[in-house]
Design a protein around this motif. Sequence first.
Motif, PDB file in Angstrom:
ATOM      1  N   ILE A  25      54.284 -34.941  58.213  1.00 14.45           N
ATOM      2  CA  ILE A  25      55.042 -36.084  58.734  1.00 14.45           C
ATOM      3  C   ILE A  25      56.139 -35.614  59.676  1.00 14.45           C
ATOM      4  N   TYR A  26      56.827 -34.555  59.330  1.00 13.75           N
ATOM      5  CA  TYR A  26      57.900 -34.039  60.183  1.00 13.75           C
ATOM      6  C   TYR A  26      57.340 -33.590  61.536  1.00 13.75           C
ATOM      7  N   GLU A  27      56.202 -32.923  61.537  1.00 15.80           N
ATOM      8  CA  GLU A  27      55.563 -32.509  62.783  1.00 15.80           C
ATOM      9  C   GLU A  27      55.169 -33.717  63.624  1.00 15.80           C
ATOM     10  N   ASP A  28      54.664 -34.759  62.970  1.00 14.45           N
ATOM     11  CA  ASP A  28      54.286 -35.965  63.711  1.00 14.45           C
ATOM     12  C   ASP A  28      55.486 -36.572  64.433  1.00 14.45           C
ATOM     13  N   GLU A  38      53.740 -45.817  63.400  1.00 15.81           N
ATOM     14  CA  GLU A  38      52.442 -45.153  63.559  1.00 15.81           C
ATOM     15  C   GLU A  38      52.165 -44.215  62.387  1.00 15.81           C
ATOM     16  N   ILE A  39      53.165 -43.455  62.007  1.00 18.06           N
ATOM     17  CA  ILE A  39      53.005 -42.509  60.899  1.00 18.06           C
ATOM     18  C   ILE A  39      52.792 -43.260  59.596  1.00 18.06           C
ATOM     19  N   ALA A  40      53.555 -44.324  59.380  1.00 15.97           N
ATOM     20  CA  ALA A  40      53.420 -45.116  58.153  1.00 15.97           C
ATOM     21  C   ALA A  40      52.005 -45.656  58.022  1.00 15.97           C
ATOM     22  N   GLN A  41      51.482 -46.180  59.115  1.00 11.17           N
ATOM     23  CA  GLN A  41      50.136 -46.731  59.084  1.00 11.17           C
ATOM     24  C   GLN A  41      49.110 -45.625  58.825  1.00 11.17           C
ATOM     25  N   GLU A  42      49.268 -44.490  59.482  1.00 11.48           N
ATOM     26  CA  GLU A  42      48.339 -43.374  59.326  1.00 11.48           C
ATOM     27  C   GLU A  42      48.374 -42.796  57.908  1.00 11.48           C
ATOM     28  N   SER A  46      55.146 -46.881  53.621  1.00 10.69           N
ATOM     29  CA  SER A  46      55.993 -47.803  54.372  1.00 10.69           C
ATOM     30  C   SER A  46      56.759 -47.061  55.464  1.00 10.69           C
ATOM     31  N   ARG A  47      57.198 -47.825  56.449  1.00 12.08           N
ATOM     32  CA  ARG A  47      58.019 -47.283  57.522  1.00 12.08           C
ATOM     33  C   ARG A  47      59.317 -46.713  56.944  1.00 12.08           C
ATOM     34  N   GLN A  48      59.878 -47.420  55.970  1.00 12.35           N
ATOM     35  CA  GLN A  48      61.098 -46.952  55.305  1.00 12.35           C
ATOM     36  C   GLN A  48      60.855 -45.632  54.571  1.00 12.35           C
ATOM     37  N   GLY A  49      59.666 -45.499  53.985  1.00 12.63           N
ATOM     38  CA  GLY A  49      59.312 -44.255  53.306  1.00 12.63           C
ATOM     39  C   GLY A  49      59.266 -43.084  54.281  1.00 12.63           C
ATOM     40  N   VAL A  50      58.723 -43.320  55.464  1.00 12.64           N
ATOM     41  CA  VAL A  50      58.681 -42.277  56.495  1.00 12.64           C
ATOM     42  C   VAL A  50      60.105 -41.920  56.919  1.00 12.64           C
ATOM     43  N   HIS A  51      60.916 -42.939  57.151  1.00 16.05           N
ATOM     44  CA  HIS A  51      62.306 -42.726  57.563  1.00 16.05           C
ATOM     45  C   HIS A  51      63.068 -41.901  56.522  1.00 16.05           C
ATOM     46  N   ASP A  52      62.931 -42.257  55.265  1.00 16.62           N
ATOM     47  CA  ASP A  52      63.612 -41.542  54.189  1.00 16.62           C
ATOM     48  C   ASP A  52      63.140 -40.093  54.093  1.00 16.62           C
ATOM     49  N   LEU A  53      61.832 -39.881  54.251  1.00 16.04           N
ATOM     50  CA  LEU A  53      61.290 -38.530  54.175  1.00 16.04           C
ATOM     51  C   LEU A  53      61.838 -37.666  55.314  1.00 16.04           C
ATOM     52  N   ILE A  54      61.917 -38.218  56.508  1.00 20.03           N
ATOM     53  CA  ILE A  54      62.450 -37.473  57.656  1.00 20.03           C
ATOM     54  C   ILE A  54      63.914 -37.110  57.411  1.00 20.03           C
ATOM     55  N   ARG A  55      64.683 -38.046  56.897  1.00 23.21           N
ATOM     56  CA  ARG A  55      66.095 -37.757  56.598  1.00 23.21           C
ATOM     57  C   ARG A  55      66.235 -36.668  55.539  1.00 23.21           C
TER      58      ARG A  55
END
Length: 104
Positions: A25-28, A38-42, A46-55
Amino acid sequence: MEKIVEQGLLYDFYGELLNEHQRQIYEDVVFHDMSLSEIAQEQGISRQGVHDLIRRCDRALAAYEGKLHLLEKFGRVKEKVEEIERISTEDTVKALAAQILEEM
């Protein structure tokens, strides 16, 4: 330092310390410039889950740098080699410094 450049450098030094899911996910986000949606869908999260993981990844990578200072040391060594290349009058020394910089 621009945030995306800093993220890339921190990832280069400490990315292997993240788990596979975090790395993907970080590389994406950082290298493939994908949006959170896009990452959330792939990934099927959730979009929030992607955001939290990146943080969390950003904080983890910054914490590794805070303890190990590898990026800071790399910068200092690079500056010194650039200075050697700049002030050297010997072609062999300049060539060696250029080779070191290329490998960095």
